[in-house]
Every structure is written in structure tokens, then in C-alpha cells.
Design a protein around this motif. Structure first.
Motif, PDB file in Angstrom:
ATOM      1  N   ARG A 148      -7.136  32.273  -6.972  1.00  0.00           N
ATOM      2  CA  ARG A 148      -6.548  32.500  -8.303  1.00  0.00           C
ATOM      3  C   ARG A 148      -7.409  33.486  -9.095  1.00  0.00           C
ATOM      4  O   ARG A 148      -6.894  34.347  -9.810  1.00  0.00           O
ATOM      5  N   GLY A 149      -8.753  33.346  -8.953  1.00  0.00           N
ATOM      6  CA  GLY A 149      -9.661  34.268  -9.632  1.00  0.00           C
ATOM      7  C   GLY A 149      -9.439  35.699  -9.192  1.00  0.00           C
ATOM      8  O   GLY A 149      -9.383  36.624 -10.024  1.00  0.00           O
ATOM      9  N   GLU A 154      -6.762  41.049 -10.134  1.00  0.00           N
ATOM     10  CA  GLU A 154      -5.766  42.046  -9.712  1.00  0.00           C
ATOM     11  C   GLU A 154      -4.721  42.270 -10.806  1.00  0.00           C
ATOM     12  O   GLU A 154      -4.352  43.412 -11.114  1.00  0.00           O
ATOM     13  N   VAL A 155      -4.236  41.151 -11.397  1.00  0.00           N
ATOM     14  CA  VAL A 155      -3.226  41.264 -12.460  1.00  0.00           C
ATOM     15  C   VAL A 155      -3.816  41.956 -13.687  1.00  0.00           C
ATOM     16  O   VAL A 155      -3.150  42.772 -14.336  1.00  0.00           O
ATOM     17  N   LYS A 156      -5.087  41.651 -14.007  1.00  0.00           N
ATOM     18  CA  LYS A 156      -5.742  42.306 -15.143  1.00  0.00           C
ATOM     19  C   LYS A 156      -5.837  43.809 -14.921  1.00  0.00           C
ATOM     20  O   LYS A 156      -5.621  44.610 -15.853  1.00  0.00           O
ATOM     21  N   SER A 161      -3.646  49.163 -16.159  1.00  0.00           N
ATOM     22  CA  SER A 161      -2.930  50.356 -15.698  1.00  0.00           C
ATOM     23  C   SER A 161      -1.674  50.583 -16.542  1.00  0.00           C
ATOM     24  O   SER A 161      -1.376  51.708 -16.954  1.00  0.00           O
ATOM     25  N   CYS A 162      -0.944  49.463 -16.809  1.00  0.00           N
ATOM     26  CA  CYS A 162       0.261  49.558 -17.646  1.00  0.00           C
ATOM     27  C   CYS A 162      -0.112  50.015 -19.056  1.00  0.00           C
ATOM     28  O   CYS A 162       0.583  50.832 -19.671  1.00  0.00           O
ATOM     29  N   LYS A 443       4.641  43.095 -19.865  1.00  0.00           N
ATOM     30  CA  LYS A 443       4.950  41.715 -20.261  1.00  0.00           C
ATOM     31  C   LYS A 443       5.095  40.811 -19.042  1.00  0.00           C
ATOM     32  O   LYS A 443       4.664  39.658 -19.049  1.00  0.00           O
ATOM     33  N   GLU A 444       5.739  41.335 -17.982  1.00  0.00           N
ATOM     34  CA  GLU A 444       5.879  40.553 -16.744  1.00  0.00           C
ATOM     35  C   GLU A 444       4.510  40.223 -16.162  1.00  0.00           C
ATOM     36  O   GLU A 444       4.254  39.090 -15.746  1.00  0.00           O
ATOM     37  N   LYS A 445       3.652  41.237 -16.135  1.00  0.00           N
ATOM     38  CA  LYS A 445       2.291  41.031 -15.621  1.00  0.00           C
ATOM     39  C   LYS A 445       1.510  40.067 -16.508  1.00  0.00           C
ATOM     40  O   LYS A 445       0.731  39.249 -16.030  1.00  0.00           O
ATOM     41  N   GLN A 446       1.763  40.179 -17.810  1.00  0.00           N
ATOM     42  CA  GLN A 446       1.091  39.292 -18.752  1.00  0.00           C
ATOM     43  C   GLN A 446       1.528  37.842 -18.533  1.00  0.00           C
ATOM     44  O   GLN A 446       0.704  36.916 -18.574  1.00  0.00           O
TER      45      GLN A 446
END
Length: 803
Positions: A148-149, A154-156, A161-162, A443-446
Motif C-alpha cells: 500500500r505504501g 505511485e499515486v502521489k 504529474s496531473c 480527482k480520480e487519482k485523489q
């Protein structure tokens, strides 16, 4: 109460239908009456059954009643003498103890650590399994938490990037427009504050409309700054009220036609053809006294004709008609005229212009209808008043809006701050659309990030809870104290040695030693492990009790195959140990009962002797109490055989068919005929016992002398002698030792038969049967009976004569 238990009813495993077994009930068999009233007190029962007969299912059914997890047993209950269910309380169930393979698996675990073998018993095994399970779960949770970390990082990165993409778009769009608003030379900076503000918006208007609005307002601002745009002083007003109801009423009004002559009808037709003005012109001419000639036909006019014609015209053009026509004329209005050039800067002017065009179109249409009625007042005309009402309402509202906007417009010209604020808001709304797609992705990534962070927190909490659970289990494991003194005493009793197997406590662990040395789990035989299990079993029963009073409680003890998988060399020690323990329990409390289940016939006889001896002691100890309290004669043991899911009495009547020698001989025949694979482990012992009995009773000598005694060999046909003499030497010498005692007694069978293959053992079984057949055919036939095929043995003999 356990003392009321007489029968066992259960379903499961091999027993597809319910069975009701009278395990602790005296069925009173004799040859005259199959069943008699109960007369003896059954304290113990032995059930003999071959492998696969279902005897171990009995133990599982009792385990089910004890509330253990036994999926294969669907129903199980205890019953009394009258077949009523015996309801056992929790305390009763705690006094039921079942020793079987499952008990050993659940309570005995050997684990290698360095040079030592750690032994875990009872609760320690369960705790260790739980510890292992929790450690595995902890490892899984830790990996999931770590994953998860990584996923969060990766999501951050994707979020950054967004964000970078959106900032670039804003720098090229928002920043340039903001420069125009502020009148700067360079684009404005895109700060996090601007970025966050734009992302929080929810624009109402579409982007295309916002673009137009921004462009117009920006031009307005430029014009204001340059002085091109001035205040709007022109105020458009509604010129009149339009009485649509009166118009509708007059148009629909019907005037009756007078009774007319042919000439008057002609005159009326002129009116109907919308030439009423011509008729009025004619009336003016003919009423004039100076008119002598007709201006239309140029003929002279007589005074009488002229008067008659005037009267006819006046009749057609009555006063009522004239009044009606005048009323209609009064309702004809001019089109609404507004100078839209003077208010073109106002947004509402476009809407007002559209409304005025629609109103003028209806006014024109109504004027035409009024004129039509003026020309022909006798024909009524119907019109719809709804639309003009609605339009006049819109017109009034629009004029109000124009005035409001005009006032606001004039205020903006005087103060550019307001228009700049509006432009700033529009710019932010346009920018929202510019970054809409990457923002949606952001927003999706958030959302994913929030979910991952929530999952991470859950995993973190799970990890903390599991860590506490693991520490608690380890603490409990350390706190478990085994009665190793008593277990070691039991081991010493079986092995007749203090050091053969011993448990020692060292560094918070229980260590298993053999002859005082460390051993690995692989060096401990299955039989030795099972002996430890049996010793722990009786220690487990006595747990938390004073040794002097441990046997006084009431118990139901079930032992499934006490000799199964044990090393044969320890059989005497095990039987001696069982004699000691069962005697203590059965004598300790009159209501304690014991069940022994076995597939080994020799164990049946050994246990039977033990229980018969204990029964005698019980009769001496409790006879008066038995007679006075239970009105029963004496203590007795049940001996059953389990066949085809039914219990059959194993009594003296059938003892001649139950002679151990006969049974063993038949087992050897089955094994030799490829039918008795279950005897593979114990076949060596069976053959030794049969050879000992045969040589003793037939020739009063040991099996070793069968290879050397000439008197014995003389009765065998010469063609077989060489083969079978070699066979007997091979049997006594293959054990790996040439000591005289071993050769004479053939006792070292465990070494002998564990070193040869199944095929060799099967051939040896055939050899022994052939040897006995050649020495005493009648003896072999009488013992095998219908269970053996003598022709098959003859075939085996024929195969050996050529070798």
C-alpha cells in the motif's frame, strides 16, 4: 451424567444410516436366550475390527459429543438403558477423553531447532499453531501494508504529474487572460492558491458562452480605459398600453344587415369588397345640391332619383356602422420604435429587440384585421389574445432589466473595479474547463489515494492488533507448564529406563532427549512419538488435580488402537502401562468407564486379560455397593467385533474360532494371496508367532531348530528339502546378528522384516505356509478351513520344487 451412558447412537463415515451401539450395556448373551435383562455392570468395552470396519468412527462420534470438530460425523448422542438421550453438561463433556491419531496430531508436535528437538504438548501445540498462523497473517499484513505504501507513492507521483499538467495549461491560458485584466506586460504567476481556487469552482455557464462573455467584457474594459465607451442616457419606454381585449371584442362584434333592395344589395357588395370609402364618396357627391350630372355615368340626375339613391346609401351606411368603424380606427396603433443603437452595449438589448420584433409583428397583424373589419363591418373576426399578453409581459420585464443594466453599466464605467472582478471570475471559470480533463483524472487519482491511505491505515491497525495478539500468544505459550515429571515417569514405566526418552526444560522450551543426548525429529520413530502421546494423554486427564485424588473423579476414557504404529519391541511396556493406568481409573471411581478399540487381535486378548483382572478387583472393592445401589451382580467387560457396521459378541462360545493362532495363520494366508496389505507392517511379527507356536506344539522345539532337526526333515519330500532348509537358515540369519539366542528364538523380527521389500515378505509368507503344509497338511487345512485354498498352496509348493 456420564454414569447413565450405556449406548451410542451416531451417523457418519461408513455408517450411512443411524446405528445404536450398546457399548456399555450388558446384552447378556447365552446359547438359550439371545438377549436377557441386564444383570452385570459394564465398566469397560473392547471393540475389535479390521482396518476399514469403522471402529475409529466410533471414537470420532464420541469426540463429536465432546464438541470437537468432526465434519464426517453428522449426528451423535449418548443413550441410557431405555434408549433415552443422555443430556451431558459442559462438566460431563470435560470428563470425556479420546485417544486416537487425531489426539496425537493435535497434541504432539516435534520441531527442530539447531541441534535440539523442541517438543510441544497439548495446549502448547494449539498455541504454537496459532502463533504460526498469526505470524503468517502478520507477514501477509506487513507485505500488504508495504505494498500500500508503494502504491500510495505511485499515486502521489501520478497526482503531481496531473498537477504539473494543469499548471502548464493555466500558465498558457489563465495567466495570459489575467494579464489583460490587470493591464500587465507579463503573464501572471500560477500559484497554489490560484490553482486550488480554480479546482474548487463549479461553473454554471458553458465554456463557449464564457469565452464570448470574457471577450466582450474585456473589450468593454479596454474601451472604458481608452474613453471610447460613455454612459448610456437613453431610456426606452413602453409608448402605450395595448387594449387587446377591446380589439378582440370589436373584431368579434356582429352588426345585423338591413332589409335591402337590389340596388342596396349592390351597394352593400361594394362594402363587402372593401370599398366602403368609395360609398362614402358617392354619398357626399349625391347629397350635394349642386350635383346635376352623375360623375360615374355622366347622365343627368333627376331630383327624385338623386334623393332615392342618397337614402339607399345612407341606409347601407347606417350610424351604428359608422360608430363601429370609428371605434376600430381608434384602435389601430403604430409599431413600437426603440433606438437600439443607443443601448447596444447592454446585454439585455438583444433580448428586448427580439421581443419588440415579435410584438410589432402581432401589432401589424392586428392592425390588418382592424382595417379588414372597418372595410367590412358586418363580418366578425376572431383573434387569439394570449400571445400578445405574454409578449407585453415579457416586454415590460425586459425594459425593467434594460434599465437595471443601464444603471449598472453606467456605474461600471465610472468604476472599472467591478468589471475587473467579473472578468477575474469568468477567467477562473474558463480555466476550470481548460483543466477539466486532467482535473477529472486528478480527482480520480485523489480518490484512489484516499482509498489506499484508508486501506493503509486499516492494515496498520490490523498489524498492531495482530502484533498484540502474537505477543499475547507467545506469553501464554511461555506460561504453559507441563507436568514433565509425571510424563517422564510414564515414559520410564514403558521403556524401563530413565534415559530412553526424556523431556527436559531449557531456555523456556521443552527439549526431547534420547539416552541423555539431543535428537532430531527425524530420529524419533512414529512409535516413540505415539508413546509420548499416550503418556501425555493420561497426564492430560490428571491435569490440575492432586495425584492422590486424580483417579477419584468420574471419566469416560476411549482409546483407539493403543498398539497401532507403536514399535513392537515396546508392546510389553505399553500393555503394562495400560494395565497400571486403566486399573487406577477403573478402581478409582465406580462410574468411570473405558472403551478400547483395536484392529490387532493379539491386543484384544491382552486388553481382555487386563480388564478381566481389573473386573475382579472391582468386584472385591465395590461388590456390596454394586448390589445395594445398582442391584447388579458383578462387574464385567464387553468384548465385541465390528462387522458390516454391527457389533457381534466376542464370547467364549466362539472362542475356538477366535484362537489367535488360527486367526494369525489366516492373516498370513491373506497376505500371501495379495489380499492383506493392511498387515504389511506387522506381518513379520505374525509369521514369527505362528512359527513359534507351530514348532512348539508340533515338535516341542524352537523355530531355529526346524532348520537342523533331521527327524523333522525326513517327513518332507526330498525334492523340497534343499529349498526349505535354505529358507529356514535365511529366516534366522537375516536379522543382522548371529547370536545363539536370536537364532533359537527368532525374536529380532523387527530388524529382519523391516529390511526386506513387500514382495519379499509376501514370498516369505507363501514359503512358510508351504513349509507347514509339507510338514503337516491336515494341521494347515484344519486351521485355514474355508478361508484358505489348499490348491493355491499346492501351486506355490510346485513353484518351489524346481528351485
Amino acid at each position: 451424567m456420564l454414569k447413565n451412558v450405556k449406548k451410542l447412537r451416531f451417523v457418519g463415515g461408513k455408517f450411512k444410516e443411524p446405528v445404536n451401539m450398546s457399548l456399555l450395556y450388558d446384552v447378556g448373551y447365552n446359547k438359550d436366550d439371545e438377549r436377557k435383562k441386564e444383570k452385570n455392570f459394564i465398566k469397560s468395552t473392547v471393540v475389535y475390527g479390521r482396518n476399514g470396519s469403522g471402529k475409529s468412527t466410533i471414537a470420532k462420534a464420541i469426540r463429536k459429543i465432546k464438541l470437537d470438530e468432526v465434519p464426517m460425523i453428522t449426528e451423535a448422542e449418548m443413550k441410557d438403558t431405555n434408549d433415552n438421550a443422555v443430556l451431558l453438561g459442559d462438566e460431563d463433556k470435560k470428563k470425556i477423553f479420546v485417544f486416537d491419531e487425531e489426539y496425537i496430531d493435535n497434541n504432539i508436535k516435534l520441531q527442530e531447532t539447531g541441534l535440539n528437538t523442541i517438543i510441544m504438548l497439548g495446549e502448547q501445540v494449539d498455541l504454537n499453531e496459532k502463533i504460526s498462523k498469526v505470524e503468517e497473517e502478520l507477514d501477509i499484513i506487513n507485505k500488504e501494508y508495504s505494498n500500500r505504501g508503494k502504491e500510495i507513492e505511485e499515486v502521489k507521483n501520478e497526482l503531481n504529474s496531473c498537477k504539473s499538467e494543469m499548471k502548464k495549461i493555466l500558465q498558457e491560458g489563465w495567466a495570459d487572460r489575467d494579464r489583460l485584466i490587470k493591464g500587465s506586460k507579463r503573464n501572471s504567476s500560477v500559484t497554489n492558491k490560484i490553482y486550488d481556487k480554480i479546482m474548487s469552482l463549479t461553473p454554471i455557464d458553458k465554456k463557449s458562452k464564457l469565452d464570448i462573455e470574457f471577450s466582450e467584457k474585456e473589450k468593454t474594459l479596454s474601451k472604458i480605459k481608452s474613453g471610447i465607451i460613455k454612459s448610456i442616457e437613453y431610456v426606452p419606454n413602453l409608448p402605450y398600453d395595448y387594449d387587446i381585449l377591446k380589439i378582440k371584442d370589436l373584431l368579434s362584434k356582429k352588426i345585423e344587415n338591413p332589409v335591402l333592395t337590389d340596388r342596396e344589395k349592390y351597394l352593400l357588395k361594394i362594402i363587402e369588397n372593401k370599398k366602403s370609402d368609395r360609398l362614402y364618396e358617392m354619398l357626399r357627391i349625391f347629397e350635394d345640391e349642386s350635383t346635376k350630372n352623375c360623375p360615374y355615368c355622366l347622365q343627368p340626375l333627376e331630383t327624385g332619383y338623386k334623393n332615392d339613391l342618397t337614402i339607399s346609401i345612407q341606409k347601407v351606411l347606417s350610424k351604428e356602422v359608422e360608430i363601429h368603424r370609428q371605434e376600430l380606427r381608434n384602435l389601430i396603433v403604430d409599431e413600437i420604435e426603440i433606438d437600439f443603437a443607443k443601448i447596444s452595449e447592454l446585454n439585455e438589448s438583444r433580448n428586448l429587440k427580439n421581443i419588440v420584433e415579435e410584438v410589432n409583428e402581432i401589432l401589424l397583424d392586428n392592425n390588418n384585421k382592424l382595417q379588414q373589419k372597418i372595410d367590412n363591418p358586418y363580418n366578425p373576426i376572431e383573434i387569439d389574445d394570449t400571445q400578445i399578453k405574454e409578449l407585453y409581459s415579457k416586454l415590460r420585464k425586459s425594459l425593467i432589466e434594460v434599465e437595471k443594466e443601464r444603471i449598472g453599466y453606467n456605474e461600471k464605467i465610472q468604476n472599472t473595479k467591478l468589471i475587473k472582478e467579473e472578468l477575474t471570475k469568468i477567467n477562473e471559470s474558463i480555466s476550470y474547463y481548460d483543466i477539466k480533463i486532467p482535473y477529472r483524472k486528478y480527482k480520480e487519482k485523489q480518490k484512489i489515494l484516499e482509498e489506499k491511505q484508508k486501506e493503509s491505515e486499516i492494515k496498520k491497525e490490523e498489524y498492531s492488533k495482530k502484533k498484540v495478539e502474537l505477543e499475547d500468544l507467545k506469553a501464554r505459550k511461555k506460561s504453559v507448564k507441563l507436568a514433565i515429571k509425571l510424563i517422564n515417569k510414564n515414559l520410564e514405566y514403558i521403556f524401563l529406563s530413565k534415559d530412553r526418552l526424556k523431556i527436559d526444560y531449557k531456555d523456556n522450551e521443552y527439549i526431547l532427549l534420547s539416552n541423555g543426548n539431543n535428537v532430531k525429529p527425524s530420529e524419533i520413530s512414529l512409535g516413540e512419538r505415539n508413546i509420548i502421546g499416550l503418556c501425555y494423554f493420561f497426564t492430560d486427564i490428571m491435569q490440575n488435580k492432586e495425584p492422590s485424588k486424580a483417579y477419584e473423579d468420574e471419566y469416560l476414557i476411549v482409546i483407539d488402537d493403543p498398539i497401532s504404529s507403536f514399535d513392537f519391541e515396546n508392546k510389553v511396556g505399553i500393555m503394562s502401562f495400560l494395565n497400571y493406568q486403566l486399573g487406577n481409573f477403573l478402581l478409582g471411581n465406580i462410574d468411570t468407564r473405558v472403551m478400547v478399540l483395536t484392529h490387532d487381535l493379539s491386543t484384544v486378548y491382552d486388553i481382555r486379560k487386563i480388564l478381566e483382572s481389573i473386573d475382579i478387583e472391582c468386584n472385591n472393592e465395590y461388590k456390596d455397593y454394586l448390589n445395594n445401589t445398582y442391584k447388579l451382580k458383578e462387574f464385567k467387560s464387553n468384548i465385541f467385533e465390528l462387522k458390516n457396521t454391527f457389533l457381534e459378541n466376542f464370547d467364549k462360545e466362539n472362542k475356538k474360532d477366535r484362537q489367535e493362532y488360527t486367526v494369525l495363520l489366516r492373516h498370513i494366508y491373506e497376505y500371501a494371496s495379495d489380499k492383506g496389505d493392511d498387515y504389511d507392517i506387522v506381518i513379520g511379527n505374525m509369521m514369527r508367532q505362528v512359527l513359534e507356536a507351530f514348532s512348539t506344539f508340533e515338535y516341542r522345539t524352537g523355530p531355529g531348530q526346524l532348520a537342523t532337526n533331521k527327524n523333522i526333515w525326513s517327513s518332507i519330500p526330498e525334492k523340497y528339502q534343499l529349498y526349505f532348509r535354505n529358507l529356514m537358515y535365511r529366516l534366522v540369519l537375516n536379522g543382522g546378528s548371529h547370536r545363539k539366542e536370536q537364532v533359537l528364538t527368532l525374536k529380532d523380527d523387527m530388524n529382519l522384516y523391516n529390511l526386506i521389500s513387500t514382495e519379499e515378505k509376501r514370498r516369505t509368507a507363501q514359503d512358510i505356509l508351504c513349509f507347514m503344509y509339507l510338514l503337516n497338511e491336515r494341521h494347515l487345512v484344519s486351521h485355514l478351513g474355508e478361508n484358505g485354498d489348499i490348491n493355491k498352496i499346492k501351486e506355490w509348493c510346485d513353484e518351489r520344487k524346481s528351485e
